[in-house]
Design an enzyme around this catalytic site. Structure first.
Site, mmCIF file in Angstrom:
data_model
loop_
_atom_site.group_PDB
_atom_site.id
_atom_site.type_symbol
_atom_site.label_atom_id
_atom_site.label_comp_id
_atom_site.label_asym_id
_atom_site.label_seq_id
_atom_site.Cartn_x
_atom_site.Cartn_y
_atom_site.Cartn_z
ATOM 1 N N MET A 3 -24.785 85.064 -66.313
ATOM 2 C CA MET A 3 -25.691 84.257 -65.515
ATOM 3 C C MET A 3 -26.499 85.037 -64.505
ATOM 4 O O MET A 3 -26.617 84.640 -63.356
ATOM 5 C CB MET A 3 -24.873 83.221 -64.744
ATOM 6 N N PRO A 4 -27.062 86.152 -64.911
ATOM 7 C CA PRO A 4 -27.746 86.947 -63.874
ATOM 8 C C PRO A 4 -29.069 86.322 -63.445
ATOM 9 O O PRO A 4 -29.674 85.539 -64.166
ATOM 10 C CB PRO A 4 -28.008 88.288 -64.561
ATOM 11 N N TYR A 5 -29.468 86.720 -62.261
ATOM 12 C CA TYR A 5 -30.757 86.334 -61.699
ATOM 13 C C TYR A 5 -31.454 87.633 -61.318
ATOM 14 O O TYR A 5 -30.909 88.430 -60.542
ATOM 15 C CB TYR A 5 -30.520 85.468 -60.462
ATOM 16 N N THR A 14 -29.870 84.014 -68.408
ATOM 17 C CA THR A 14 -30.409 85.099 -67.593
ATOM 18 C C THR A 14 -31.813 84.710 -67.157
ATOM 19 O O THR A 14 -32.685 84.494 -67.984
ATOM 20 C CB THR A 14 -30.427 86.419 -68.391
ATOM 21 N N PHE A 15 -31.983 84.594 -65.838
ATOM 22 C CA PHE A 15 -33.282 84.223 -65.272
ATOM 23 C C PHE A 15 -33.999 85.492 -64.813
ATOM 24 O O PHE A 15 -33.380 86.375 -64.206
ATOM 25 C CB PHE A 15 -33.108 83.350 -64.028
#
Lengths: 71, 71, 71, 71, 71, 71
Positions: free
Chosen positions: A1-3, A40-41
């Site tokens: 779930m990275p930003y 991943t945003f």
């Protein structure tokens, strides 16, 4: 779930370049940390050159000096 | 003294919706953490769909696919 | 695909309170903007009171004054 | 290598004021922490008054009340 | 002069992986936008799993469910 | 109502230096933009040197080279 937040000066970044940044940053997180691309945003902020300072001056002023120096 | 930053895609958020986000986020901090609303900041960033990526593509591209898929 | 960043001072926020913030912020985005909770991120940053300033002083100093004032 | 992000409401900040913020923030980091100005970034975000909330209302609404109150 | 902020959950990212993220993000900006690596910042924030929410729950809770589901 | 976020490497910033950053940043916003100090937030993030990259390497690696170079 990275930003991932990429901040650059607003100097004509094209939609193709933005797409390349999105793909590249996502692939980096997948490759290095095995993250899921679906969550991943990547958010790109384009900042006006008047609003970005480095070395005590705005990028607007720096670009003006660089252009003058080239003449 | 909380600071809440809400980032969403720039897809027609109205002033009424922004007001609802501001109230809702402030009330949440008051309710859960007993914070003072007078010093609770809520800042909404609207990000162009070209500049927001998820799952290796921009939201612009995703919306285009979604629309095409619906036909 | 919203991204919500909540910054508060690090003064004993419990896991239950964090869970309440996550639920409340997600529900707010769902209710007001009809966002998908599956891609709504909520990130809580706890900031040391030495590192948070308001009204020209750190929260550490402010808390000390408040405690002294109560005696 | 500091990074300073100044977020203010978008209410007519001039290029001269931005330059003063850039110089002042850079000098502060040099003076207090002996940082190198050449790698000190200062980024100013101007946020629409509809998008900045404090005390449960947008700055737009607050300014309207302040103006009404002055009459 | 880009600024890249990578936020990931704090789940054992090694110094080698951080170095790979720094190199990869810098190279991406150089390749796509011809930026100068000497003034490209990459900052990695590791966020506790209690403090990162997605789909209305913390990553701590999600990991617990995932582990239970695997048994 | 400004929000100032100062990000520096975590290399022994003292409480006194943090206080000086808070005062200096607040005074800057008051002086240049006539902002109210009572609602001016200054938040300092100290980032581990492994987590801050510049010029394709972490600050940890850079400091090691600098120290070696000095011998």
């Amino acid at each position: 779930m990275p930003y991932v937040n990429i901040r650059v000066t607003d100097e004509g970044v094209t939609a193709e370049q933005k797409q390349a940044l999105i793909e590249g940053a996502t692939d980096l997180l997948v490759r290095v940390l095995d993250k899921d691309p679906a969550t991943t945003f990547v958010i790109i902020d384009e900042v006006a050159t008047d609003n970005w300072g480095v070395d005590r001056e705005s990028v607007t002023a720096r670009r003006r000096r660089e252009t003058a120096g080239r003449k």
